[in-house]
Design a protein around this motif. Structure first.
Motif, PDB file in Angstrom:
ATOM      1  N   PHE A 159       0.682  -1.259   0.062  1.00 20.48           N
ATOM      2  CA  PHE A 159      -0.060  -0.106   0.007  1.00 20.48           C
ATOM      3  C   PHE A 159       0.935   1.271  -0.078  1.00 20.48           C
ATOM      4  N   LYS A 160       2.026   1.036  -0.711  1.00 23.16           N
ATOM      5  CA  LYS A 160       2.901   2.380  -0.729  1.00 23.16           C
ATOM      6  C   LYS A 160       2.221   3.503  -1.553  1.00 23.16           C
ATOM      7  N   GLY A 161       2.190   4.613  -0.961  1.00 21.51           N
ATOM      8  CA  GLY A 161       1.686   5.863  -1.291  1.00 21.51           C
ATOM      9  C   GLY A 161       0.291   5.914  -0.980  1.00 21.51           C
ATOM     10  N   LYS A 162      -0.420   5.110  -0.454  1.00 15.93           N
ATOM     11  CA  LYS A 162      -2.017   4.975  -0.052  1.00 15.93           C
ATOM     12  C   LYS A 162      -2.289   5.581   1.427  1.00 15.93           C
ATOM     13  N   ASN A 163      -3.344   5.943   1.367  1.00 15.49           N
ATOM     14  CA  ASN A 163      -3.935   6.565   2.779  1.00 15.49           C
ATOM     15  C   ASN A 163      -3.932   5.342   3.735  1.00 15.49           C
ATOM     16  N   ILE A 164      -3.422   5.626   4.878  1.00 15.94           N
ATOM     17  CA  ILE A 164      -3.449   4.329   5.940  1.00 15.94           C
ATOM     18  C   ILE A 164      -4.378   5.244   7.409  1.00 15.94           C
ATOM     19  N   ALA A 165      -4.996   4.531   7.867  1.00 15.63           N
ATOM     20  CA  ALA A 165      -5.560   4.818   9.075  1.00 15.63           C
ATOM     21  C   ALA A 165      -5.356   3.589  10.081  1.00 15.63           C
ATOM     22  N   ILE A 166      -5.147   4.243  11.403  1.00 14.36           N
ATOM     23  CA  ILE A 166      -4.961   2.994  12.516  1.00 14.36           C
ATOM     24  C   ILE A 166      -5.831   3.358  13.378  1.00 14.36           C
ATOM     25  N   LEU A 167      -6.624   2.404  13.906  1.00 11.95           N
ATOM     26  CA  LEU A 167      -7.650   2.571  15.098  1.00 11.95           C
ATOM     27  C   LEU A 167      -7.422   1.321  16.098  1.00 11.95           C
ATOM     28  N   ASN A 168      -7.718   1.709  17.496  1.00 11.01           N
ATOM     29  CA  ASN A 168      -7.690   0.937  18.443  1.00 11.01           C
ATOM     30  C   ASN A 168      -8.670   0.874  19.450  1.00 11.01           C
ATOM     31  N   ASP A 169      -8.906  -0.093  20.352  1.00 16.13           N
ATOM     32  CA  ASP A 169      -9.991  -0.079  21.241  1.00 16.13           C
ATOM     33  C   ASP A 169      -9.480   0.108  22.675  1.00 16.13           C
ATOM     34  N   LYS A 170      -8.450   0.818  22.818  1.00 17.63           N
ATOM     35  CA  LYS A 170      -7.895   1.283  24.156  1.00 17.63           C
ATOM     36  C   LYS A 170      -7.401   0.094  25.076  1.00 17.63           C
ATOM     37  N   THR A 171      -7.727  -0.963  24.626  1.00 13.83           N
ATOM     38  CA  THR A 171      -7.426  -2.155  25.641  1.00 13.83           C
ATOM     39  C   THR A 171      -5.908  -2.440  25.737  1.00 13.83           C
ATOM     40  N   THR A 172      -5.406  -3.319  26.387  1.00 12.59           N
ATOM     41  CA  THR A 172      -4.083  -3.630  26.406  1.00 12.59           C
ATOM     42  C   THR A 172      -3.551  -4.080  25.291  1.00 12.59           C
ATOM     43  N   TYR A 173      -4.382  -5.091  24.779  1.00 17.51           N
ATOM     44  CA  TYR A 173      -3.834  -5.863  23.616  1.00 17.51           C
ATOM     45  C   TYR A 173      -4.162  -4.807  22.507  1.00 17.51           C
ATOM     46  N   GLY A 174      -5.325  -4.254  22.042  1.00 21.87           N
ATOM     47  CA  GLY A 174      -5.639  -3.569  20.860  1.00 21.87           C
ATOM     48  C   GLY A 174      -4.858  -2.236  20.773  1.00 21.87           C
ATOM     49  N   LYS A 175      -4.603  -1.544  21.826  1.00 25.68           N
ATOM     50  CA  LYS A 175      -3.874  -0.332  21.887  1.00 25.68           C
ATOM     51  C   LYS A 175      -2.207  -0.732  21.714  1.00 25.68           C
ATOM     52  N   GLY A 176      -1.913  -1.893  22.366  1.00 27.41           N
ATOM     53  CA  GLY A 176      -0.654  -2.240  22.168  1.00 27.41           C
ATOM     54  C   GLY A 176       0.036  -2.782  20.749  1.00 27.41           C
ATOM     55  N   LEU A 177      -1.183  -3.210  20.410  1.00 29.02           N
ATOM     56  CA  LEU A 177      -0.861  -3.694  18.683  1.00 29.02           C
ATOM     57  C   LEU A 177      -0.881  -2.816  17.876  1.00 29.02           C
ATOM     58  N   ALA A 178      -1.903  -1.854  18.035  1.00 26.98           N
ATOM     59  CA  ALA A 178      -1.890  -0.766  17.301  1.00 26.98           C
ATOM     60  C   ALA A 178      -0.635   0.073  17.256  1.00 26.98           C
ATOM     61  N   GLU A 196      -6.909   6.645  15.440  1.00 28.64           N
ATOM     62  CA  GLU A 196      -8.237   7.135  16.540  1.00 28.64           C
ATOM     63  C   GLU A 196      -8.403   6.052  17.514  1.00 28.64           C
ATOM     64  N   SER A 197      -9.165   6.193  18.482  1.00 27.52           N
ATOM     65  CA  SER A 197      -9.495   5.060  19.307  1.00 27.52           C
ATOM     66  C   SER A 197     -10.889   5.312  19.637  1.00 27.52           C
ATOM     67  N   TYR A 198     -11.221   3.747  19.755  1.00 27.68           N
ATOM     68  CA  TYR A 198     -12.802   3.684  20.114  1.00 27.68           C
ATOM     69  C   TYR A 198     -12.975   2.847  21.300  1.00 27.68           C
ATOM     70  N   ASN A 199     -14.044   2.530  21.927  1.00 32.22           N
ATOM     71  CA  ASN A 199     -14.248   1.625  23.060  1.00 32.22           C
ATOM     72  C   ASN A 199     -14.546   0.361  22.785  1.00 32.22           C
ATOM     73  N   LYS A 200     -13.921  -0.651  23.446  1.00 32.12           N
ATOM     74  CA  LYS A 200     -14.455  -2.167  23.283  1.00 32.12           C
ATOM     75  C   LYS A 200     -15.644  -2.237  23.722  1.00 32.12           C
ATOM     76  N   GLY A 201     -16.587  -2.706  22.952  1.00 31.43           N
ATOM     77  CA  GLY A 201     -17.975  -2.768  23.175  1.00 31.43           C
ATOM     78  C   GLY A 201     -18.971  -1.820  22.390  1.00 31.43           C
ATOM     79  N   ASP A 202     -18.521  -0.844  21.756  1.00 24.68           N
ATOM     80  CA  ASP A 202     -19.122  -0.093  20.887  1.00 24.68           C
ATOM     81  C   ASP A 202     -19.728  -0.736  19.753  1.00 24.68           C
ATOM     82  N   LYS A 203     -20.893  -0.374  19.312  1.00 23.26           N
ATOM     83  CA  LYS A 203     -21.749  -0.909  18.243  1.00 23.26           C
ATOM     84  C   LYS A 203     -21.645   0.030  17.093  1.00 23.26           C
ATOM     85  N   ASP A 204     -21.713   1.377  17.432  1.00 22.34           N
ATOM     86  CA  ASP A 204     -21.953   2.480  16.245  1.00 22.34           C
ATOM     87  C   ASP A 204     -20.754   3.164  15.968  1.00 22.34           C
TER      88      ASP A 204
END
Length: 372
Positions: A159-178, A196-204
């Motif tokens: 994806f060289k030259g493409k637009n990349i986004a990174i999201l995480n769920d604020k958990t030890t695993y998710g934030k750490g991996l991101a 950007e971050s979101y909360n684990k358990g979010d639906k919307d």
């Protein structure tokens, strides 16, 4: 495999105990999310543990004694994990295969260390688990700084030259991996357009998806679990986005495809080389299939964790956790995952991650290793 009878306990920590446990000689445990959003992985772990215990007992047990299995449910909640660990440790067990979520394994490990219990996680990948110099911890999986590097290499190459986004769920695993993926991407000369971050358990996730659309994101990397990742993907497609979604090893359950349906097609994730395809696992995989169980995800990793412990117990001629851990780190062990050796921290020496792609039929295939 003998069925397990569930027994409810207080403090939100439910344990399951084999009905024959009181007659058995050595009780060990498996602990993970048997309920809650990640229960699909708890099911994998319990399947692996039950089969390992049954096979060991059929072969004569450990040190001439039969094994019984307790099952601890932490629901991937750190407080519940600590409570489960304290109750398991209080029952006098020498070993636990668990937990699944890093946010559970880390607090649980401290309770186990205080009570002389050896802990091998099949699935917790956050580096902190083995970086605190606790004597009692090991894992048969890799680490987030390893799989994050593989993900970053793949993104940088494809994806060289493409637009990349990174999201995480604020958990030890998710934030750490991101964080690890971002670090490796930036080192490779790629700067993400969104983090950007979101909360684990979010639906919307429509607000996040709308921003992905405004920023013309080509690939979104999600540090989090399959439930939320599946909803993010569906809501991207509902808004007409063709953005590729990529994530980590917590995508490795067919439940992801049941959430997304055909929209799963093209989704990428990292995981170890497919354990079901290893020659060392063939006989065990066939036994699972004969019971109509798909040993996907972390099923065989849990089986391997119990194999390592049982072989080390035999070699050390004791179940004493400290002596067994010293033995584990000093040797190599034949498992369904192949031969495993451990470093002084408790991390495995033989590790690789590969990239997989989901198809529209709810299956996935390996693309290659080391970010290829």
């Amino acid at each position: 495999m003998k069925p397990l009878k569930l027994i409810g306990l207080a403090l939100g920590a439910s344990l399951a105990l084999s009905t024959a446990a009181y007659a058995e000689d050595i009780t060990i445990a498996v602990a993970g999310p048997m309920t809650g959003g990640e229960s699909a992985f708890g099911r994998q772990m319990q399947n692996g543990a039950e089969m390992a215990v049954a096979d060991l007992n059929a072969a004569g047990g450990v040190l001439g004694k039969k094994l019984a299995l307790q099952v601890g449910d932490d629901a991937c909640d750190p407080k519940q994990a600590r409570s489960v660990a304290e109750k398991l440790a209080g029952s006098g067990i020498p070993f636990v295969a668990g937990h699944f979520c890093s946010s559970s394994s880390i607090p649980a490990s401290e309770a186990y260390a205080d009570s002389n219990v050896l802990q091998i996680t099949p699935a917790s990948t956050n580096p902190l688990f083995t970086e605190r110099k606790l004597w009692n911890v090991a894992r048969v999986c890799g680490r987030d700084d390893q799989q994050g590097l593989v993900a970053a290499n793949y993104i940088a190459k494809n994806f060289k030259g493409k637009n990349i986004a990174i999201l995480n769920d604020k958990t030890t695993y998710g934030k750490g991996l991101a964080d690890e993926t971002k670090k490796a991407l930036n080192k490779a000369g790629v700067t993400e357009k969104m983090f950007e971050s979101y909360n684990k358990g979010d639906k919307d996730f429509n607000a996040i998806v709308s921003r992905l659309k405004r920023e013309n994101i080509d690939l979104v990397y999600v540090g989090g679990y399959h439930q939320e990742a599946g909803l993010i993907l569906r809501q991207m497609r509902d808004q007409g986005l063709k953005t590729i979604l990529m994530a980590g090893d917590a995508m490795n359950d067919k439940e992801f495809a049941s959430i997304t349906g055909p929209a799963a097609e093209g989704t990428l994730f990292t995981f170890g080389p497919e354990p079901r395809n290893k020659p060392t696992a063939k006989a065990i995989v066939d036994k699972f299939k004969a019971k109509n169980i798909d040993p996907e995800g972390y099923t065989l990793y849990t089986y391997a964790a119990i194999q390592v412990w049982s072989q080390a117990v035999k070699k050390a001629n004791t179940t004493d956790a400290k002596k067994v851990m010293d033995t584990i780190k000093a040797g190599e062990w034949d498992t369904v995952l192949g031969k495993l050796g451990f470093d002084a921290k408790g991390d495995i020496k033989q590790i690789d991650y590969v990239v997989y792609k989901w198809d529209a039929k709810g299956a996935y295939a390996e693309l290659g290793g080391k970010g290829s």
